[in-house]
Design a protein around this motif. Structure first.
Motif, PDB file in Angstrom:
ATOM      1  N   PRO A  82      40.042  47.271  43.941  1.00  0.00           N
ATOM      2  CA  PRO A  82      39.357  46.592  45.059  1.00  0.00           C
ATOM      3  C   PRO A  82      38.857  47.509  46.159  1.00  0.00           C
ATOM      4  O   PRO A  82      37.820  47.235  46.772  1.00  0.00           O
ATOM      5  CB  PRO A  82      40.442  45.635  45.589  1.00  0.00           C
ATOM      6  N   ASP A  83      39.556  48.622  46.420  1.00  0.00           N
ATOM      7  CA  ASP A  83      39.150  49.499  47.511  1.00  0.00           C
ATOM      8  C   ASP A  83      38.051  50.471  47.104  1.00  0.00           C
ATOM      9  O   ASP A  83      37.483  51.159  47.960  1.00  0.00           O
ATOM     10  CB  ASP A  83      40.363  50.282  48.026  1.00  0.00           C
ATOM     11  N   ARG A  87      31.807  45.387  46.817  1.00  0.00           N
ATOM     12  CA  ARG A  87      32.211  44.009  47.066  1.00  0.00           C
ATOM     13  C   ARG A  87      31.228  43.062  46.366  1.00  0.00           C
ATOM     14  O   ARG A  87      30.075  43.411  46.111  1.00  0.00           O
ATOM     15  CB  ARG A  87      32.240  43.733  48.556  1.00  0.00           C
ATOM     16  N   ARG A 126      37.465  38.655  51.637  1.00  0.00           N
ATOM     17  CA  ARG A 126      38.816  38.420  51.151  1.00  0.00           C
ATOM     18  C   ARG A 126      38.957  39.042  49.762  1.00  0.00           C
ATOM     19  O   ARG A 126      37.950  39.287  49.076  1.00  0.00           O
ATOM     20  CB  ARG A 126      39.144  36.929  51.072  1.00  0.00           C
ATOM     21  N   THR A 127      40.182  39.301  49.370  1.00  0.00           N
ATOM     22  CA  THR A 127      40.452  39.804  48.029  1.00  0.00           C
ATOM     23  C   THR A 127      40.979  38.660  47.185  1.00  0.00           C
ATOM     24  O   THR A 127      41.884  37.944  47.602  1.00  0.00           O
ATOM     25  CB  THR A 127      41.478  40.946  48.066  1.00  0.00           C
ATOM     26  N   ARG A 316      44.720  40.155  43.447  1.00  0.00           N
ATOM     27  CA  ARG A 316      43.964  41.142  44.218  1.00  0.00           C
ATOM     28  C   ARG A 316      43.085  41.993  43.304  1.00  0.00           C
ATOM     29  O   ARG A 316      43.157  43.224  43.280  1.00  0.00           O
ATOM     30  CB  ARG A 316      44.914  42.032  45.032  1.00  0.00           C
ATOM     31  N   ARG A 319      37.178  42.335  45.832  1.00  0.00           N
ATOM     32  CA  ARG A 319      36.858  41.916  47.191  1.00  0.00           C
ATOM     33  C   ARG A 319      35.564  41.088  47.175  1.00  0.00           C
ATOM     34  O   ARG A 319      34.585  41.451  46.522  1.00  0.00           O
ATOM     35  CB  ARG A 319      36.680  43.117  48.101  1.00  0.00           C
TER      36      ARG A 319
END
Length: 322
Positions: A82-83, A87, A126-127, A316, A319
Motif C-alpha cells: 500500500p505505501d 492509489r 483509506r486503506t 490493508r 489505498r
C-alpha cells in the motif's frame, strides 16, 4: 500529482460527451494521462504497467465493477504494498457499481467526479482489505491463477446467474436488474442440486461444513444493489476485516422464497437467517470444494467451472481515494 485515467468506452452509463467533460475536470487538478481500453484484460495490463513504472501516484478507473476489478488486479500483480503502489480512485460508470457505492461514493458519474476532486484536495483516503482466490493445490484446479476481487465472489448458483447474464449480453441484451432477476429464476428452476448441495467449506483446523447449495463470499457490505436498494448477504462484512461467507444447505421453492425475501428486506443489522443458513465472519483462509464442477464468479465476472477454489482475505491491501 501524476495520474493515469483508465477509461472503459463501453461503460454502461457514460457517453463520449460525459467522458470528455470528466477528463477535462480531472485534468484541471491532475497531470493526467488517459488510456482507453481496447480488449478484455486491457485495464489490468494498463494498471500493471503504471504500477511497475513508478511514474504514477494515482490510477483512476472509469467504468463498472469489471473495469475496477481489472485495474485492481493490475495494481496488485506483484502483491500488496500500500505505501509503494499508486492509489486507486473510482468513477462509477457501470450498471451497478457495488465497489464504488460501498466506499460511499455517489452513483452518478459527475457527482462522483466532484467527490473525487474534493477528496484529492483534502488528501482523503483509506486503506481497504481485499480478497484473493485461486486454484487449490493438489486438485485439478491448482493451475488456476490467483485473482483479486473487491467486493464479492460466488461459487454455485449465484455464479450461474452471472454466467447466464453474460450470455444474454453477448446476444445484445442490455444489463439491467430485471435481466438479473429473470436469469436468477431460470437458474434456480434448472438447478439440479438445490435440495442437496455439493459444496463443502473447508477451514484449517475445523470440521468441514458440507452440502452447501450456494456460497457467496463477501469482502464488504452490501453484497449488491437492486436499483437503489442495497442487498445485505453478510451485513458484518467490511473492508477492514477479512472475508465473510453466506451459504445455504437447502433451496427448495419454499426455502428460496423465504430466503429471497430475507435478502430483499435485509438491513445493515440483519441478513438471511434460518436452519439452512450458514453464515461465517472474518475468515482469513478457506476453501470451497465441490463434487461436481460448478460456476464461479468474482466481482460479477463469470470465470467458468471449478471444483475447488481457495480464498484468502488480505487486510490493508490497497489505498483508495474516498
Amino acid at each position: 500529482m501524476r495520474a493515469l485515467l483508465v477509461v472503459n468506452p463501453a461503460a454502461t452509463t457514460t457517453s463520449a460527451r460525459t467522458r470528455d467533460v470528466l477528463i477535462h475536470a480531472l485534468a484541471s487538478d491532475l497531470k493526467l494521462e488517459v488510456a482507453t481500453t481496447e480488449y478484455r484484460g486491457h485495464a489490468r495490463d494498463l494498471a500493471r504497467r503504471a504500477a511497475e513504472s513508478g511514474a504514477y501516484e494515482l490510477v483512476v478507473a472509469l467504468g463498472g465493477d469489471g473495469t475496477v476489478n481489472e485495474v485492481v488486479n493490475g495494481l496488485l500483480h506483484n502483491g500488496p504494498a500500500p505505501d509503494e503502489l499508486p492509489r486507486l480512485a473510482v468513477v462509477p460508470g457501470g450498471s451497478t457499481n457495488v465497489f464504488a457505492r460501498a466506499l460511499g461514493l455517489p452513483n452518478h458519474v459527475v457527482e462522483a467526479t466532484g467527490a473525487l476532486l474534493d477528496a484529492l484536495r483534502e488528501g482523503s483516503e483509506r486503506t481497504v482489505g481485499l480478497g484473493v482466490a485461486g486454484g487449490t493445490p493438489g486438485t485439478e484446479d491448482e493451475a488456476v491463477p490467483a485473482r483479486w476481487f473487491t467486493f464479492c465472489a460466488g461459487f454455485g448458483l449465484d455464479a450461474g446467474v452471472v454466467g447466464r447474464v453474460e450470455q444474454q449480453r453477448e446476444r445484445g441484451r442490455k444489463s439491467t436488474h430485471a435481466l438479473y432477476l429473470r436469469q436468477a429464476v431460470r437458474q434456480f428452476v434448472n438447478e439440479p442440486n438445490r435440495r442437496h448441495g455439493t459444496i463443502s467449506l473447508v477451514r484449517p483446523g475445523q470440521d468441514p461444513v458440507e452440502d452447501l447449495v450456494l456460497s457467496i463470499v463477501c469482502n464488504t457490505s452490501p453484497w449488491t444493489y437492486l436499483g437503489n436498494r442495497p442487498v445485505y448477504a453478510s451485513p458484518r462484512a467490511s473492508f477492514d476485516t477479512a472475508l465473510d461467507l453466506l451459504g445455504f444447505t437447502k433451496l427448495s421453492t419454499a426455502a428460496m422464497a423465504r430466503y429471497g425475501t430475507q435478502l430483499l428486506t435485509s438491513t445493515p443489522e440483519r441478513g438471511p437467517r434460518g436452519k439452512h443458513v450458514v453464515s461465517e465472519h472474518d475468515l482469513t483462509e478457506f476453501t470451497l470444494q465441490s463434487q461436481a464442477p460448478l460456476p464461479f464468479q468474482m466481482d460479477g465476472d463469470h470465470l467458468g467451472l471449478r471444483t475447488s477454489v481457495t480464498f484468502t482475505g488480505v487486510r490493508r491491501a490497497l489505498r483508495v481515494i474516498v
